[in-house]
Design an enzyme around this catalytic site. Structure first.
Site, PDB file in Angstrom:
ATOM      1  N   THR A 236       0.818  -1.210   0.000  1.00 18.85           N
ATOM      2  CA  THR A 236       0.000   0.000   0.000  1.00 18.85           C
ATOM      3  C   THR A 236       0.848   1.255   0.000  1.00 18.85           C
ATOM      4  OG1 THR A 236      -1.378  -1.242   1.513  1.00 18.85           O
ATOM      5  CG2 THR A 236      -1.834   1.124   1.318  1.00 18.85           C
TER       6      THR A 236
ATOM      7  N   THR B 242      -4.395   0.968  -2.707  1.00 15.58           N
ATOM      8  CA  THR B 242      -3.759  -0.338  -2.892  1.00 15.58           C
ATOM      9  C   THR B 242      -4.602  -1.230  -3.805  1.00 15.58           C
ATOM     10  OG1 THR B 242      -2.890  -2.265  -1.698  1.00 15.58           O
ATOM     11  CG2 THR B 242      -4.942  -1.366  -0.896  1.00 15.58           C
TER      12      THR B 242
HETATM   13  N1  GLY Z   1      -2.693  -3.096   3.517  1.00 14.46           N
HETATM   14  C1  GLY Z   1      -3.281  -3.456   2.301  1.00 14.46           C
HETATM   15  C2  GLY Z   1      -4.185  -4.610   2.388  1.00 14.46           C
HETATM   16  O1  GLY Z   1      -4.092  -5.417   3.298  1.00 14.46           O
HETATM   17  O2  GLY Z   1      -5.019  -4.727   1.523  1.00 14.46           O
END
Ligand code: GLY
Length: 347
Positions: free
Chosen positions: A204, A222
């Site tokens: 992300t 993301t």
């Molecule tokens: N931190 C991004 C996700 O787990 O989708």
């Protein structure tokens, strides 16, 4: 140094920085008196190595006295546009059925926020999230509804839904369908079996900024976990998990395995810890350590979670479970470049 002397020194550094930053910023800072917030030296902080390029996009806005909200949107769009990035934007890896689905959120320091989840075929989910915030009474739109809303707002369908490189990687993954989160993986954040310690980090992008008016904002975007179950949504579009911003205190955002961040309401926790007087660094550390205290098995299974934070004075900090997490800061002519985060575990 006494508190007063320290305060005077900080004030002088702040004033000198603003003067060096040029007349536009100095004027903007002067005008901030009317917002009730203290004048600030603009600053932007972002996750991972690609945060460095994204920060330059944000800085183009901040350096002209622009709003933190515009800065974070422009900044993360740079990462969303990078089709070589396998964990953000339409260049990202797909779910296990071969669909690239995007999650994003944006928030300003007054509590306004918007988000999209499981959005397909749109190059800039962060801008759709901002449209949700500004054009609807809602906070979060998902899936087909989010796409329909985006198209109604004039966003164009991308001519492609997935890149050839991601298709190739997905076909390779299908041969084993092995589903195993790996910290800081080079090939993908989760799943292709690169080893812990690979530090060409991909995950992300979370970005936080403070502008010359003392206003804070954040953005987080993301393509989520590679090879995820269809319909899986991570922390990034969940306000309070992947992102939280409050002008009274500061802002925080996260990267890594979203399920752990959602379980702990991580970014909200970091901001609340700062509200109780912790520094950004210490608040990130406590949030990460709390995750590991509740789930000690995370020490042994390669799960990565990291937070970055900024407070209303522009101080920044970060902490991660695993080594290998980096973040980038920009606050003027100086590019601080990449900073290695402290972590619960050592290399
Ligand atoms: N931190 C991004 C996700 O787990 O989708």
């Amino acid at each position: 140094m006494s508190d007063r002397r320290s305060f005077l020194k900080q004030s002088m550094i702040g004033a000198a920085s603003l003067a060096l930053a040029g007349p536009t910023l100095a004027r903007a800072a002067e005008a901030s008196g009317s917002s009730g917030l203290p004048a600030a030296r603009p600053r932007v902080i972002s996750t991972w190595n690609f945060g460095d390029a994204a920060n330059q996009g944000a800085w183009a806005v901040l350096s002209k006295g622009g709003r933190a909200l515009d800065a974070v949107e422009q900044g993360v769009k740079i990462t969303e546009s990078d089709l070589n990035n396998r964990s953000v934007g339409l260049g990202g890896y797909p779910d296990r059925d071969g669909h690239v689905t995007l999650d994003a959120s944006i928030m300003d320091g007054n509590g306004d926020c918007g988000a999209v989840a499981a959005l397909q075929d749109i190059a800039h989910p962060i801008s759709v999230a901002r449209a949700v915030m500004e054009k609807t009474p809602h906070v979060l739109l998902v899936g087909d509804g989010a796409l329909e809303f985006a198209l109604s707002q004039g966003f164009k369908r991308s001519p492609f839904s997935i890149t050839p490189g991601a298709v190739q990687a997905w076909k390779e993954w299908l041969k084993t369908s092995r589903y195993h989160p790996v910290a800081n993986s080079e090939e993908s954040t989760y799943g292709l079996g690169k080893h812990r310690g690979d530090i060409h980090n991909h995950d992300t992008i979370g970005m936080l900024a403070i502008d010359a008016h003392g206003q804070l904002a954040g953005a987080c975007t993301t393509s989520g976990m590679a090879w995820k179950l269809a319909g899986r949504v991570g922390d990034s579009p969940i306000i309070g998990a992947g992102l939280f911003v409050d002008n009274e205190v500061g802002a925080a955002t996260s990267t890594g395995v979203g399920e752990e961040v959602i379980r702990s309401a991580g970014s909200f926790l970091v901001v609340e810890l700062m509200r109780q007087g912790r520094s950004p660094q210490d608040a990130c550390r406590e949030a990460v350590e709390r995750i590991v205290r509740k789930r000690p098995e995370l020490r042994h299974n390669d799960t990565q979670v990291a937070f970055i934070a900024i407070n209303r004075a522009g101080e920044t900090g970060a902490w991660a479970i695993q080594p290998g997490f980096e973040y980038a800061i920009c606050d003027g002519g100086d590019r601080h470049g990449l900073i290695k985060s402290a972590s619960v575990l050592s290399a």
